[in-house]
Design a protein around this motif. Structure first.
Motif, PDB file in Angstrom:
ATOM      1  N   VAL A  51       0.881  -1.170   0.000  1.00  0.00           N
ATOM      2  CA  VAL A  51       0.000   0.000   0.000  1.00  0.00           C
ATOM      3  C   VAL A  51       0.916   1.216   0.000  1.00  0.00           C
ATOM      4  O   VAL A  51       1.724   1.399   0.905  1.00  0.00           O
ATOM      5  N   LEU A  52       0.790   2.031  -1.038  1.00  0.00           N
ATOM      6  CA  LEU A  52       1.693   3.162  -1.229  1.00  0.00           C
ATOM      7  C   LEU A  52       1.150   4.461  -0.640  1.00  0.00           C
ATOM      8  O   LEU A  52       1.913   5.287  -0.143  1.00  0.00           O
ATOM      9  N   ARG A  53      -0.177   4.638  -0.722  1.00  0.00           N
ATOM     10  CA  ARG A  53      -0.760   5.894  -0.249  1.00  0.00           C
ATOM     11  C   ARG A  53      -2.263   5.720  -0.110  1.00  0.00           C
ATOM     12  O   ARG A  53      -2.885   5.008  -0.890  1.00  0.00           O
ATOM     13  N   THR A  54      -2.823   6.377   0.895  1.00  0.00           N
ATOM     14  CA  THR A  54      -4.279   6.436   1.034  1.00  0.00           C
ATOM     15  C   THR A  54      -4.690   7.893   1.182  1.00  0.00           C
ATOM     16  O   THR A  54      -3.935   8.718   1.701  1.00  0.00           O
ATOM     17  N   ALA A  55      -5.874   8.203   0.708  1.00  0.00           N
ATOM     18  CA  ALA A  55      -6.454   9.533   0.877  1.00  0.00           C
ATOM     19  C   ALA A  55      -7.935   9.347   1.184  1.00  0.00           C
ATOM     20  O   ALA A  55      -8.639   8.654   0.441  1.00  0.00           O
ATOM     21  N   GLY A  56      -8.393   9.939   2.277  1.00  0.00           N
ATOM     22  CA  GLY A  56      -9.785   9.739   2.675  1.00  0.00           C
ATOM     23  C   GLY A  56      -9.999   8.290   3.072  1.00  0.00           C
ATOM     24  O   GLY A  56      -9.072   7.574   3.449  1.00  0.00           O
ATOM     25  N   GLY A  57     -11.242   7.869   2.958  1.00  0.00           N
ATOM     26  CA  GLY A  57     -11.563   6.471   3.208  1.00  0.00           C
ATOM     27  C   GLY A  57     -11.608   6.060   4.658  1.00  0.00           C
ATOM     28  O   GLY A  57     -11.571   4.871   4.962  1.00  0.00           O
ATOM     29  N   GLY A  58     -11.702   7.032   5.566  1.00  0.00           N
ATOM     30  CA  GLY A  58     -11.717   6.730   6.991  1.00  0.00           C
ATOM     31  C   GLY A  58     -13.076   6.303   7.503  1.00  0.00           C
ATOM     32  O   GLY A  58     -14.049   6.198   6.754  1.00  0.00           O
ATOM     33  N   LEU A  59     -13.132   6.089   8.800  1.00  0.00           N
ATOM     34  CA  LEU A  59     -14.342   5.585   9.448  1.00  0.00           C
ATOM     35  C   LEU A  59     -15.583   6.435   9.186  1.00  0.00           C
ATOM     36  O   LEU A  59     -16.675   5.902   9.042  1.00  0.00           O
TER      37      LEU A  59
END
Length: 125
Positions: A76-84
């Motif tokens: 996994v290189l990067r996440t944006a948003g997608g939180g609880l």
């Protein structure tokens, strides 16, 4: 005998990580959890889970996995948003594979959105 490690790369046993998502007893809480569980579904050949977690507007009518491809690792290189508490998010990843023709990887930025409260894979942006 040691428990089988989850293919998604967390280091946890499959039965404590993506297994409960695949059997629908524990839904993904974040977009990254859904992406990891979808990767694991590719690795274990669970097409029903892949279709069930695809957004209704982009889901194909069927899915056939290439039996000659073995998924060997996930970064996994990067996440944006997608939180609880969020409604959409993206996860950039690199999935590694091996086949009789050699090795390779798939680099993707996947988009996820909530549909009826549950995270769903929308598309690759």
């Amino acid at each position: 005998m040691a428990p089988r490690r989850c293919p998604c790369g967390t280091g946890l046993p499959y039965d404590e990580c993506c297994g409960p998502r695949h059997d629908c007893s524990t839904p993904a809480a974040t977009a990254e959890q859904l992406m990891r569980s979808r990767y694991s579904a590719f690795a274990v050949g669970d097409t029903a889970y892949l279709l069930a977690t695809w957004h209704s507007t982009t889901r194909p009518p069927s899915l056939e996995l290439d039996a000659g491809v073995r998924w060997t690792g996930l970064d996994v290189l990067r996440t944006a948003g997608g939180g609880l508490l969020e409604q959409e998010g993206t996860v950039e990843f690199r999935a590694h594979w091996r086949s009789e023709d050699g090795t390779g990887d798939q680099h993707e930025v996947s988009r996820f959105v909530r549909e009826v409260g549950a995270w769903r894979y929308l598309d690759a942006g």
